[in-house]
Design an enzyme around this catalytic site. Structure first.
Site, mmCIF file in Angstrom:
data_model
loop_
_atom_site.group_PDB
_atom_site.id
_atom_site.type_symbol
_atom_site.label_atom_id
_atom_site.label_comp_id
_atom_site.label_asym_id
_atom_site.label_seq_id
_atom_site.Cartn_x
_atom_site.Cartn_y
_atom_site.Cartn_z
ATOM 1 N N ASP A 35 10.399 -2.569 -11.180
ATOM 2 C CA ASP A 35 11.850 -2.769 -11.200
ATOM 3 C C ASP A 35 12.251 -4.102 -11.798
ATOM 4 O O ASP A 35 13.394 -4.512 -11.672
ATOM 5 C CB ASP A 35 12.409 -2.675 -9.770
ATOM 6 C CG ASP A 35 11.888 -3.803 -8.882
ATOM 7 O OD1 ASP A 35 10.958 -4.517 -9.315
ATOM 8 O OD2 ASP A 35 12.403 -3.982 -7.761
ATOM 9 N N SER A 92 8.197 -11.518 -2.297
ATOM 10 C CA SER A 92 8.295 -10.061 -2.420
ATOM 11 C C SER A 92 7.001 -9.406 -2.882
ATOM 12 O O SER A 92 6.807 -8.217 -2.645
ATOM 13 C CB SER A 92 9.421 -9.694 -3.383
ATOM 14 O OG SER A 92 9.227 -10.320 -4.627
ATOM 15 N N HIS A 125 8.462 -7.053 -10.158
ATOM 16 C CA HIS A 125 7.469 -6.362 -9.322
ATOM 17 C C HIS A 125 6.673 -5.326 -10.096
ATOM 18 O O HIS A 125 7.204 -4.651 -10.966
ATOM 19 C CB HIS A 125 8.171 -5.697 -8.131
ATOM 20 C CG HIS A 125 9.041 -6.644 -7.393
ATOM 21 N ND1 HIS A 125 10.410 -6.530 -7.329
ATOM 22 C CD2 HIS A 125 8.725 -7.770 -6.723
ATOM 23 C CE1 HIS A 125 10.911 -7.527 -6.638
ATOM 24 N NE2 HIS A 125 9.907 -8.310 -6.261
#
Ligand SMILES: *[C@@H]1O[C@H](CO)[C@@H](O)[C@H](O)[C@H]1NC(C)=O
Ligand SMILES: *[C@@H]1O[C@H](CO)[C@@H](O)[C@H](O)[C@H]1NC(C)=O
Ligand SMILES: *[C@@H]1O[C@H](CO)[C@@H](O)[C@H](O)[C@H]1NC(C)=O
Length: 379
Positions: A346, A40, A349
């Protein structure tokens, strides 16, 4: 719990006015293309496709993801651009399109990264009941799987051996970061010492992937290390209630979890040294992810961050702003007033401003091989 695992672990606009195009001595862009593998931290839009295959909840398709830069969710795990986006801008290339979600050419870049991807194949974890329970993670998106995707695409990128050699030699390969999900999934079920014992296996897998890319013709590879997991809100939340002695005094990070990252980064750098000695015509760059994050954690004011630097911008009620029932993207989640005053977006990240700082550090190293200043024209 399932939502927390999701939110915690997952892990073209063209700014022509801010991007100096790096040229080679013979003119033309220094790199023809970017090929990216990762999770991610690098995924520019593959995760909703993969999560869809497995019917897994994915918050990133909803606001306030993308709020800072794109003004809409772009299926990136962040409020704006990722490190790879800043690298593409700086090199004068388009944002690397996500290979599973883009219907067009990949000649100028292809991003195979998928949120929640691990270095090790999913079977390694499922055999050990990691993360266990009803979790479908890790999905079948490991580094090895992403390499297979690259190998299937290769015939569409170039035809003859000579053409491929010339094309790939002028492409930038970003290999990772890989390892964070291997460790964070494992921390759910195994002791820190057990997780530490996986490190050589993870590093060997990354090393083999680099060899495989070199065989295909890669000549310029950037290989990031892992983050300080002990300063990461999902880990801090999961292990809240750990005795105070387990934290370092100033920023309040978990020392043992950070040590696993330091161990990974040390073994990775040693492995890259061996690869450089073996492949003297290949540039293999180590990109430090740990150091720039520690700098921001230890000196938040220097970077314009609020004092409580371990607090996420987007989430629910709780010490670190992370809450299993209220992940970022949920209707009940709250967003901080100013994401540029936060390090974490969040959970694991980073915010766009933090990504920009890491990208500047990496570009300093990448561009030192081309002798070009990396300073971006605009903030
Ligand atoms: C991709 O584009 C082609 C040509 O425009 C179209 O026929 C095809 O349906 C598209 N595929 C997807 C998955 O969008
Ligand atoms: C994982 O994906 C790869 C590449 O798409 C495929 O070859 C393999 O069969 C898949 N493995 C499993 C267990 O689904
Ligand atoms: C998580 O959010 C719920 C609902 O808002 C709240 O009741 C609960 O106390 C929160 N958990 C923590 C650890 O703060």
């Amino acid at each position: 719990m399932h939502k927390l695992v999701c939110a915690a672990l997952f892990l073209l606009l063209s700014l022509s006015w801010s991007k100096p195009v790096i040229t080679s001595p013979s003119g033309g862009p220094r790199y023809k293309s970017i090929f990216s593998f990762g999770n991610s931290f690098a995924d520019t839009g593959n995760n909703p496709v993969v999560f869809g295959w497995y019917s897994v909840f994915d918050p990133v398709t909803r606001p306030p993801y993308g709020t800072t830069f794109f003004s809409r969710p772009t299926d990136r795990n962040g409020d704006g651009r990722l490190i790879i986006d800043f690298i593409a801008e700086n090199l004068g290339l388009p944002y690397a399109p996500p290979t599973l979600a883009h219907n067009g050419s990949f000649r100028r870049g292809a991003n195979f990264a998928v949120g929640a991807a691990t270095a090790l194949d999913a079977g390694f974890f499922h055999e050990r009941d990691i993360p266990g329970g009803s979790s479908k993670f890790p999905l079948n998106t490991s580094l090895g799987v992403q390499l297979e995707w690259f190998e299937s695409m290769k015939p569409t990128l170039c035809r003859t051996a000579r053409e491929c050699k010339n094309f790939l030699r002028r492409s930038l390969f970003l290999v990772g970061e890989f390892g964070v999900n291997d460790y964070h999934f494992s921390f759910q079920r195994k002791t820190v010492q057990e997780v530490r014992s996986f490190v050589p296996h993870v590093v060997a897998t990354i090393s083999m992937a680099i060899e495989r890319l070199i065989k295909h013709g890669a000549r310029m590879l950037v290989v990031p290390g892992v983050i300080p997991s002990g300063c990461s809100p999902p880990i801090l939340t999961k292990f809240a209630g750990t005795p105070p002695a387990a934290y370092d005094s100033k920023p309040g990070c978990l020392t043992a979890h950070n040590e696993v990252g330091l161990h990974h980064n040390a073994l990775l750098q040693a492995a890259l040294g061996k690869l450089r000695a073996k492949h003297r015509n290949v540039k293999i760059i180590y990109a430090d992810f740990f150091g720039p994050i520690m700098d921001m954690v230890e000196s938040p004011h220097k970077f314009g961050f609020e004092e409580d630097v371990l607090m996420v911008c987007c989430g629910g009620p709780g010490r670190y702003g992370m809450n299993s029932t209220v992940p970022c993207g949920d209707a009940a989640a709250t967003r901080c007033r100013d994401p540029s005053a936060r390090l974490y977006w969040d959970g694991v990240h980073l915010t766009e401003v933090a990504n920009r700082h890491v990208a500047d550090v990496w570009l300093g190293v990448i561009n030192s091989f081309t002798g070009v200043s990396t300073k971006q024209g605009a903030k």
